[in-house]
Write an enzyme that holds these catalytic residues in place. Structure first.
Site, mmCIF file in Angstrom:
data_model
loop_
_atom_site.group_PDB
_atom_site.id
_atom_site.type_symbol
_atom_site.label_atom_id
_atom_site.label_comp_id
_atom_site.label_asym_id
_atom_site.label_seq_id
_atom_site.Cartn_x
_atom_site.Cartn_y
_atom_site.Cartn_z
ATOM 1 N N THR A 173 0.870 -1.181 0.000
ATOM 2 C CA THR A 173 0.000 0.000 0.000
ATOM 3 C C THR A 173 0.899 1.220 0.000
ATOM 4 O O THR A 173 1.673 1.428 0.930
ATOM 5 C CB THR A 173 -0.926 -0.005 1.232
ATOM 6 O OG1 THR A 173 -1.786 -1.126 1.138
ATOM 7 C CG2 THR A 173 -1.760 1.268 1.288
ATOM 8 N N LYS A 192 0.425 5.301 8.361
ATOM 9 C CA LYS A 192 1.061 5.545 7.062
ATOM 10 C C LYS A 192 -0.004 5.695 5.974
ATOM 11 O O LYS A 192 -0.012 6.667 5.207
ATOM 12 C CB LYS A 192 1.984 4.379 6.700
ATOM 13 C CG LYS A 192 2.502 4.453 5.262
ATOM 14 C CD LYS A 192 3.007 3.100 4.730
ATOM 15 C CE LYS A 192 1.884 2.108 4.493
ATOM 16 N NZ LYS A 192 2.227 0.973 3.628
ATOM 17 N N LYS A 206 -7.247 1.435 -2.880
ATOM 18 C CA LYS A 206 -6.869 1.039 -1.528
ATOM 19 C C LYS A 206 -7.065 2.203 -0.557
ATOM 20 O O LYS A 206 -7.458 2.011 0.597
ATOM 21 C CB LYS A 206 -5.416 0.542 -1.502
ATOM 22 C CG LYS A 206 -4.918 0.073 -0.124
ATOM 23 C CD LYS A 206 -5.632 -1.171 0.382
ATOM 24 C CE LYS A 206 -5.291 -1.516 1.822
ATOM 25 N NZ LYS A 206 -3.993 -2.193 2.003
#
Lengths: 288, 288
Positions: A97, A240, A172
């Site tokens: 990701t 993150k 995502k």
């Protein structure tokens, strides 16, 4: 004959994913920063490579599953990186990701060298990786996606093409954005149950099957209540992801107050020493 | 012989619920503020009552399904209200989503008059009411709950006893709290999909089945994308519920930033003239 797959990044996810590829009959070359993490997969028949460069020169398809966008950038675009050393016509798939903008940049550079790049992050966590039931959301050229579909099928079940380079990462981000504010709601609902003197487990029987129902409520709320904060998904990784999503949203000129709130709460949680706990540990902000 | 049920409040929910009771063979007396709304149920065999007092004097079990806590207070505690006129030994069940503290007060006053009070709000919306599949979350004395179980079974499927008076309302608050921040996440995820150039319907194929999955994402996100803002659940009622939950949380000394954010966004939406739209219209704050 099956093409040779190079797999870079053997964390909890990567190890399971690489094992499925190996079991499906592909020759697998592996590289990861900490060689120790490769032990299991090497015992199963994968072949160790000393550097990203070595792996890149030999593999027909290269999959990366690493930690942070900075890792992705170095592995693809660095001096000893994939794009400098991969074969012409190779496929390179980043399943980390990572940033949509970085995925686009990699795809452009790859194209200049006649390398086919895809961004294909996953959801489903360690269990999905282990069972080969990941959701895979892919961006890049459609032909490249279709060429890699047999390989994706070995790792996942819900495999969707989402559009040009970066689209897998953007998708995502949508996934993480929907989870982010949702986690705050789940934690607040459980905190309210606890503080109002209800039996929270009994409350879950009333609320999980209706309009309040969610994966988080069914799977993470019970862990909150049991005080089980072991990581299915790490706080630090979620932070993150939310950081990337907020950056991208800002570039689009969009405000995301729910996402911003969730990130600020997770930042606070991380500052309390919970960065390596599971995301359900957000409950600790209400109930110690 | 079946006991006589008095039903007060014949909105979309109340009408369906009363019809199920009638079909199950109970004699049903009805009262609602706007008599016109009773037409359908009267045609099915319910008997009109001119006042709450009239209904209260005759019914063995009284169910209320009205709008706001102020309505509940008046109907139960007012001069011409239920508790003043109901029979000794009667059961009174408030199925409105209302204040836990008010439910407790009603239960106390009822007890003084040997009336059994339950608070039993529902979730499942108009469809759940129509199909008799509501989730019913009940508070009050356990024996009273058990006595009313056959009646609950006629209206709902997931019927849970949650504890003493007020516990049904508290449980419903947990339900609304989990939905509140979750709706923000769903709207933000869809807005991000739209603005980043993805096909949001295709994005839903990737994200509804995994960790981001929720009832809202599966059922309301598609309506957002189609521009279908018809009310399944009204913005104005959701604002009422969130207001109650915030008040109660404050009494407990708990901060609920996700809930507070959701309420502030819905207040803004309402100020833009969307109070009678469905809750999915929150999407309009991002995409016009």
């Amino acid at each position: 004959m099956n093409k040779t797959v190079g797999f870079i990044g053997l964390g909890v996810m990567g190890n399971s994913m690489a094992a499925h590829i190996l079991e499906a009959g592909y020759p697998v070359l592996v590289y990861t920063r900490t060689k120790q993490k490769a032990e299991e997969i090497l015992n199963k028949g994968a072949v160790w490579q000393e550097t990203v460069k070595d792996l890149s020169e030999k593999a027909d398809i290269i999959i990366t599953m690493v930690g942070y966008p900075s890792d992705v950038e170095e592995i693809y675009l660095g001096e000893n990186g994939i794009l400098r050393h991969a074969k012409e016509g190779a496929f390179v798939i980043d399943m980390t990701t990572s940033k949509p903008s970085l995925a686009k940049k990699i795809a452009e550079k790859a194209k200049e060298k006649s390398i086919h790049a895809l961004d294909a992050p996953v959801s489903g966590g360690d269990i999905g990786a282990r069972n080969g039931t990941l959701a895979i959301m892919a961006g890049g050229e459609k032909e490249a996606f279709e060429a890699c579909l047999p390989l994706f099928s070995v790792m996942g079940e819900n495999i969707q093409y989402q559009g040009p380079a970066g689209s897998g990462q953007h998708t995502k981000m949508c996934n993480q954005i929907a989870i982010a504010a949702g986690m705050v709601g789940v934690a607040e609902a459980m905190a309210y149950a606890e503080k109002s003197g209800l039996n929270p487990e009994q409350v879950l029987k009333s609320i999980t099957t209706g309009a309040a129902g969610s994966w988080s409520l069914s799977n993470l709320a019970p862990r909150m209540l049991k005080g089980d904060f072991a990581p299915g998904f790490y706080v630090k990784h979620f932070i993150k992801d939310m950081g990337i999503a907020l950056e991208e949203a800002e570039l689009m000129g969009e405000e995301m107050p729910g996402l911003a709130l969730a990130k600020s709460l997770y930042d606070k949680l991380s500052a309390q020493g919970e960065e390596n706990s599971g995301t359900q540990s957000i409950y600790k902000l209400w109930v110690k």
